[in-house]
Enzyme design. Structure first.
Site, PDB file in Angstrom:
ATOM      1  N   GLU A 266       0.884  -1.173   0.000  1.00 57.33           N
ATOM      2  CA  GLU A 266       0.000   0.000   0.000  1.00 57.33           C
ATOM      3  C   GLU A 266       0.915   1.213   0.000  1.00 57.33           C
ATOM      4  O   GLU A 266       1.555   1.520   1.002  1.00 57.33           O
ATOM      5  CB  GLU A 266      -0.913  -0.038   1.234  1.00 57.33           C
TER       6      GLU A 266
ATOM      7  N   CYS B 218      -1.838   9.017   2.900  1.00 54.26           N
ATOM      8  CA  CYS B 218      -1.738   8.727   1.468  1.00 54.26           C
ATOM      9  C   CYS B 218      -3.033   9.048   0.728  1.00 54.26           C
ATOM     10  O   CYS B 218      -3.038   9.121  -0.504  1.00 54.26           O
ATOM     11  CB  CYS B 218      -1.339   7.276   1.251  1.00 54.26           C
TER      12      CYS B 218
END
Length: 500
Positions: A260, A294
């Site tokens: 990720e 993010c």
């Protein structure tokens, strides 16, 4: 150990974040101090794993894999449920460690610990649901007379490498799901949050997790690389930048990976949107954790007919944010992880101004605290549009055509998550299909996540999905059993002919 960590933080002492190796807290490596980015003093200290300790941890984990796998799913679930209760019981004190190490405001730190508790509870539920299939082999001629089954078996030894921006909850995801799957896990903590990581591991140990199920090491990227490269490791879960993710993949080689990685999230505000609500949401989620997420709101594209209205409302909402001491209850925006990160925000805002953009607010810093920065109308090639800011900056841009703005969103090398404010179902479906992202949030910003819903990206944002159910898929292997000549199905190829 958990009480020692909590008491030190309560007393404003340096928190000694020890590694956890083979059931023992302690390490022989040189200690590295963590300076609180807001307090500007040492808040925690952790011994760096030596090469010998890394080798020992891998060897022990290899031996522990069978023992951990033999623990029944119900027992794993009971431990994870106890951990969820303990996280809630220690919520405020755990949040204080987060605030000290990272400058994350207490209100956000408490929310993260709430998510830790929820994540452990979800991991427990998923442990109870691990299953397999009876396969319909008799539906094909080659399978007639046979029976086949599958079940999901533990992968064995997992490596979990966690980031600094949400170190407690993302460790709960990786370690909780790995344990739910029946693995033993080698955890490499982020250097910026060693005490937070140690506290989560200690909480699990106090909740009944056997020492065979987890080992915690501290250190920089070389420690993570050594763990990833170790032959006995079967799966690696990593959260961090795209560049580091590529290095993890190279080090791991032919292992199962769940990566990720970074993002450059776009949120689109259409002309039919509730602009006032959209502005409030984007302001709140664009600067939470100082933008160090993010999926933080970075690019907001607003239809030209509502652009001025949105920018005014957004600016007012940003002005209302309280910037300051993360230990103060009223603080909305604390400090970034370090001075260099804050300086990046300032430098990229300056670059955008030089390229013709307007810096409406911010563009300055006080140490590691970056003032919430609004950049209006930056050109498409500015760093604040192209790169991942990962900081307290939001760029606001206008658009005219919906199809064109979807294409503009897709120019990013990243594809993690996007937001869309509209009530037009046709546009929602079009955006869901066309946006090159792993998830779309409708009538919310890009910065929204449910811990029991799959989360992950495409392109340079990585692959695999976080959330316990989907992580368990990565942490387990499908094992098949075929019973030849023994069928639970009918095995005749034709009915016998009746006597006339």
């Amino acid at each position: 150990m958990l009480q020692d960590l909590l008491k030190a933080a309560d007393a404003n002492d340096v928190v000694e974040a020890l590694p956890y190796l083979s059931g023992t807290w302690g390490g022989e490596g040189p200690s590295v101090a963590r300076t609180g980015p807001y307090l500007r003093r040492t808040v925690s200290r952790a011994p760096t794993a030596t090469a010998a300790e890394i080798d020992t941890a891998v060897t022990r984990a290899t031996g522990y894999a069978r023992q951990t796998a033999d623990l029944a799913p119900a027992a794993r679930a009971d431990i994870l449920e106890a951990a969820a209760r303990n996280a809630t019981a220690h919520r405020d004190r755990l949040a204080r460690i987060l605030a000290l190490e990272l400058g994350k405001p207490l209100k956000d730190s408490r929310t993260e610990i709430d998510r830790v508790a929820s994540t452990f509870a979800v991991c427990a539920a998923e442990a109870r649901r691990i299953d397999g299939e009876t396969l319909p082999v008799a539906g094909w001629n080659t399978g007639v007379g046979n029976t086949a089954f599958t079940y999901r078996a533990p992968g064995g030894v997992a490596v979990a490498i966690t980031p600094f921006n949400a170190p407690a909850n993302l460790l709960a995801h990786k370690l909780g799901a790995s344990f739910a799957a029946g693995n033993t896990t080698l955890v490499k903590a982020p250097p910026q949050a060693p005490a937070t990581s140690a506290a989560v591991v200690a909480l699990l140990i106090d909740s009944g997790m056997p020492h065979q199920a987890v080992q915690l090491l501290h250190g920089a990227g070389d420690v993570g690389a050594a763990l990833c490269a170790a032959d006995p490791v079967s799966v690696v879960s990593f959260t961090g930048s795209a560049e580091t993710g590529a290095a993890v993949a190279r080090a791991a080689g032919a292992k199962r990976l769940a990566l990720e990685l970074g993002g450059n999230a776009a949120t689109v505000v259409c002309e039919d949107a509730d602009v006032a609500a959209a502005a409030q949401v984007c302001a709140r989620t664009g600067y939470s954790n100082s933008g160090q997420s993010c999926i933080s709101v970075q690019r907001v594209y607003v239809h030209r007919s509502r652009y001025r209205e949105f920018l005014d409302a957004f600016t007012a909402a940003v002005d209302a944010l309280v910037v300051g001491d993360p230990l103060e209850e009223t603080t909305d925006v604390g400090s970034m992880v370090d001075d260099r990160a804050a300086e990046r925000v300032v430098a990229w805002a300056r670059e955008a101004r030089d390229l013709g953009a307007r810096v409406i607010r911010g563009g300055t810093r006080d140490g590691a605290t970056a003032a919430p920065t609004i950049v209006a109308d930056p050109p498409a090639h500015a760093s604040v549009v192209v790169q991942e800011v990962f900081g307290a900056l939001v760029a606001v841009l206008s658009y005219d055509d919906f199809d064109a703005v979807l294409d503009q969103c897709n120019t990013s090398r990243y594809g993690l998550q996007a937001g869309l404010f509209t009530h037009d179902l046709t546009r929602i479906v079009a955006a869901w299909r066309r946006l090159e992202v792993g998830g779309l949030i409708v009538n919310g910003s890009s910065n929204f996540r449910l811990d029991h819903v799959p989360f992950g990206g495409v392109k340079d944002s990585g692959f695999g999905r976080e959330a316990p159910r989907w992580l368990i898929d990565d942490y387990t292997v499908v094992k098949t059993l075929v019973l030849r000549g023994l069928s639970v199905w009918g095995d005749s190829r034709e009915l016998p002919k009746e006597d006339s």
